[in-house]
Scaffold this motif. Structure first.
Motif, mmCIF file in Angstrom:
data_model
loop_
_atom_site.group_PDB
_atom_site.id
_atom_site.type_symbol
_atom_site.label_atom_id
_atom_site.label_comp_id
_atom_site.label_asym_id
_atom_site.label_seq_id
_atom_site.Cartn_x
_atom_site.Cartn_y
_atom_site.Cartn_z
ATOM 1 N N ASP A 1 0.747 -1.359 0.190
ATOM 2 C CA ASP A 1 0.103 0.063 0.055
ATOM 3 C C ASP A 1 0.844 1.262 -0.027
ATOM 4 O OD1 ASP A 1 -2.153 -1.453 -0.028
ATOM 5 O OD2 ASP A 1 -2.601 -1.428 2.251
ATOM 6 N N LEU A 2 2.119 1.150 0.385
ATOM 7 C CA LEU A 2 3.101 2.210 0.403
ATOM 8 C C LEU A 2 3.194 2.891 -1.098
ATOM 9 C CD1 LEU A 2 5.448 1.292 2.949
ATOM 10 C CD2 LEU A 2 3.814 2.808 3.262
ATOM 11 N N ALA A 3 3.305 4.319 -1.072
ATOM 12 C CA ALA A 3 3.369 4.604 -2.349
ATOM 13 C C ALA A 3 4.530 5.938 -2.354
ATOM 14 C CB ALA A 3 2.341 5.360 -3.158
ATOM 15 N N VAL A 4 5.459 6.264 -3.124
ATOM 16 C CA VAL A 4 6.317 7.273 -2.959
ATOM 17 C C VAL A 4 5.773 8.474 -3.705
ATOM 18 C CG1 VAL A 4 8.586 8.039 -3.852
ATOM 19 C CG2 VAL A 4 8.339 5.814 -3.121
ATOM 20 N N THR A 5 5.567 9.671 -3.021
ATOM 21 C CA THR A 5 5.176 10.740 -3.872
ATOM 22 C C THR A 5 6.141 11.394 -4.563
ATOM 23 O OG1 THR A 5 4.046 11.336 -1.609
ATOM 24 C CG2 THR A 5 4.275 13.050 -3.165
ATOM 25 N N PRO A 6 5.912 11.461 -5.869
ATOM 26 C CA PRO A 6 6.844 11.894 -7.010
ATOM 27 C C PRO A 6 7.038 13.531 -6.565
ATOM 28 C CG PRO A 6 4.923 11.484 -7.928
ATOM 29 C CD PRO A 6 4.560 10.969 -6.456
ATOM 30 N N ARG B 1 -3.821 21.123 -10.601
ATOM 31 C CA ARG B 1 -4.286 20.943 -9.358
ATOM 32 C C ARG B 1 -4.853 22.223 -8.498
ATOM 33 N NH1 ARG B 1 -0.440 17.818 -5.670
ATOM 34 N NH2 ARG B 1 -2.164 17.883 -4.522
ATOM 35 N N ASP B 2 -5.529 22.241 -7.513
ATOM 36 C CA ASP B 2 -6.074 23.365 -6.690
ATOM 37 C C ASP B 2 -4.661 23.600 -5.946
ATOM 38 O OD1 ASP B 2 -7.224 25.167 -5.244
ATOM 39 O OD2 ASP B 2 -8.341 23.654 -4.139
ATOM 40 N N ALA B 3 -4.435 25.045 -6.160
ATOM 41 C CA ALA B 3 -3.336 25.579 -5.498
ATOM 42 C C ALA B 3 -3.318 25.629 -3.956
ATOM 43 C CB ALA B 3 -2.986 27.134 -5.630
ATOM 44 N N ARG B 4 -4.397 25.371 -3.339
ATOM 45 C CA ARG B 4 -4.485 24.973 -1.945
ATOM 46 C C ARG B 4 -3.801 23.788 -1.367
ATOM 47 N NH1 ARG B 4 -10.534 26.972 -1.526
ATOM 48 N NH2 ARG B 4 -10.475 25.723 -3.113
ATOM 49 N N ASP B 5 -4.293 23.003 -2.227
ATOM 50 C CA ASP B 5 -3.848 21.192 -2.042
ATOM 51 C C ASP B 5 -2.203 21.291 -2.209
ATOM 52 O OD1 ASP B 5 -6.185 20.897 -1.362
ATOM 53 O OD2 ASP B 5 -6.980 19.738 -3.397
ATOM 54 N N VAL B 6 -1.755 21.846 -3.172
ATOM 55 C CA VAL B 6 -0.292 21.870 -3.493
ATOM 56 C C VAL B 6 0.340 22.657 -2.402
ATOM 57 C CG1 VAL B 6 1.400 22.254 -5.200
ATOM 58 C CG2 VAL B 6 -0.783 21.773 -6.081
ATOM 59 N N VAL B 7 -0.015 23.926 -1.985
ATOM 60 C CA VAL B 7 0.796 24.482 -0.904
ATOM 61 C C VAL B 7 0.528 23.582 0.346
ATOM 62 C CG1 VAL B 7 0.354 26.529 0.508
ATOM 63 C CG2 VAL B 7 0.321 26.720 -1.893
ATOM 64 N N ALA B 8 -0.458 22.778 0.566
ATOM 65 C CA ALA B 8 -0.658 22.201 1.843
ATOM 66 C C ALA B 8 0.297 20.917 1.702
ATOM 67 C CB ALA B 8 -2.079 21.516 1.975
ATOM 68 N N ASP B 9 0.698 20.511 0.450
ATOM 69 C CA ASP B 9 1.653 19.274 0.261
ATOM 70 C C ASP B 9 3.036 19.706 0.517
ATOM 71 O OD1 ASP B 9 -0.606 17.500 -0.192
ATOM 72 O OD2 ASP B 9 -0.428 17.484 -2.372
ATOM 73 N N ILE B 10 3.141 20.823 -0.225
ATOM 74 C CA ILE B 10 4.572 21.489 0.036
ATOM 75 C C ILE B 10 4.858 21.821 1.558
ATOM 76 C CG2 ILE B 10 6.024 23.465 -0.346
ATOM 77 C CD1 ILE B 10 4.394 23.879 -3.210
ATOM 78 N N VAL B 11 3.965 22.328 2.270
ATOM 79 C CA VAL B 11 4.324 22.642 3.608
ATOM 80 C C VAL B 11 4.462 21.437 4.416
ATOM 81 C CG1 VAL B 11 3.224 23.281 5.843
ATOM 82 C CG2 VAL B 11 2.987 24.753 3.680
ATOM 83 N N GLN B 12 3.672 20.174 4.099
ATOM 84 C CA GLN B 12 3.928 18.748 4.960
ATOM 85 C C GLN B 12 5.155 18.320 4.411
ATOM 86 O OE1 GLN B 12 0.756 15.932 4.088
ATOM 87 N NE2 GLN B 12 1.422 14.655 5.614
ATOM 88 N N LEU B 13 5.388 18.300 3.098
ATOM 89 C CA LEU B 13 6.654 17.412 2.699
ATOM 90 C C LEU B 13 7.990 18.275 3.196
ATOM 91 C CD1 LEU B 13 6.014 16.786 -1.143
ATOM 92 C CD2 LEU B 13 6.446 15.101 0.607
ATOM 93 N N ASN B 14 7.879 19.581 3.364
ATOM 94 C CA ASN B 14 9.223 20.219 3.853
ATOM 95 C C ASN B 14 8.889 20.601 5.194
ATOM 96 O OD1 ASN B 14 10.823 20.899 1.124
ATOM 97 N ND2 ASN B 14 8.628 21.252 0.813
ATOM 98 N N ASN B 15 8.196 20.183 5.899
ATOM 99 C CA ASN B 15 8.012 20.329 7.202
ATOM 100 C C ASN B 15 8.138 21.920 7.729
ATOM 101 O OD1 ASN B 15 7.421 19.504 10.064
ATOM 102 N ND2 ASN B 15 9.645 19.197 10.489
ATOM 103 N N LEU B 16 7.417 22.634 7.047
ATOM 104 C CA LEU B 16 7.653 23.976 7.163
ATOM 105 C C LEU B 16 6.646 24.642 8.323
ATOM 106 C CD1 LEU B 16 7.378 25.282 3.390
ATOM 107 C CD2 LEU B 16 9.467 25.092 5.164
ATOM 108 N N ALA B 17 7.177 25.259 9.272
ATOM 109 C CA ALA B 17 6.236 26.049 10.333
ATOM 110 C C ALA B 17 5.347 26.857 9.829
ATOM 111 C CB ALA B 17 7.020 26.228 11.577
ATOM 112 N N ALA B 18 5.825 27.933 9.211
ATOM 113 C CA ALA B 18 4.887 28.962 8.597
ATOM 114 C C ALA B 18 5.025 28.922 7.155
ATOM 115 C CB ALA B 18 5.806 30.158 8.814
ATOM 116 N N GLY B 19 3.936 29.536 6.554
ATOM 117 C CA GLY B 19 3.950 29.595 5.036
ATOM 118 C C GLY B 19 4.694 30.417 4.176
ATOM 119 N N THR B 20 5.915 30.911 4.843
ATOM 120 C CA THR B 20 6.751 31.897 4.177
ATOM 121 C C THR B 20 8.254 31.157 3.889
ATOM 122 O OG1 THR B 20 7.586 32.428 6.184
ATOM 123 C CG2 THR B 20 5.787 33.905 5.330
#
Length: 116
Positions: free
Chosen positions: A57-62, A85-104
């Motif tokens: 079930d594991l998948a690597v996020t490209p 894609r919806d920019a909100r979803d992509v921004v949320a994915d970027i924040v999660q993948l990079n462990n960003l505390a803030a959106g800057t």
């Protein structure tokens, strides 16, 4: 010399009496500690930390690596990398993948950005 007299003090066995505050401390504090322990254990056993039931079930996020340019925001990066894609979803994915505390982000910072 004077004679020393020894006085014996008899202790009467009076029943122990607790005040209202004493009963609260004696009963309330252990109850609060038990409640905290139960809440902690329930959080431990119900945490969503399980990634997958099986290896299949594991998948690597490209992803692609993007270097932030001066004046660029997460929204601009999201729109450029995944315009379909919806920019909100992509921004949320970027924040999660990079462990960003803030959106800057800062110029020169390298980010992992999902491609789809």
């Amino acid at each position: 010399m004077s004679a020393l007299s020894v006085h014996q003090v008899s202790h009467s066995s009076a029943p122990l009496r607790l005040t209202r505050r004493g009963r609260i401390v004696l009963i309330g504090v252990p109850l609060v500690l038990v409640a905290v322990l139960l809440l902690s254990l329930s959080g431990l056993f119900h945490s969503p930390a399980k990634a997958s039931d099986s290896v299949a079930d594991l998948a690597v996020t490209p992803t692609v690596t993007v270097t932030v340019q001066s004046g660029q925001s997460l929204w601009a990066i999201a729109g450029a990398v995944a315009p379909d894609r919806d920019a909100r979803d992509v921004v949320a994915d970027i924040v999660q993948l990079n462990n960003l505390a803030a959106g800057t982000v800062l110029p020169g910072q390298q980010l992992f950005v999902p491609t789809h």
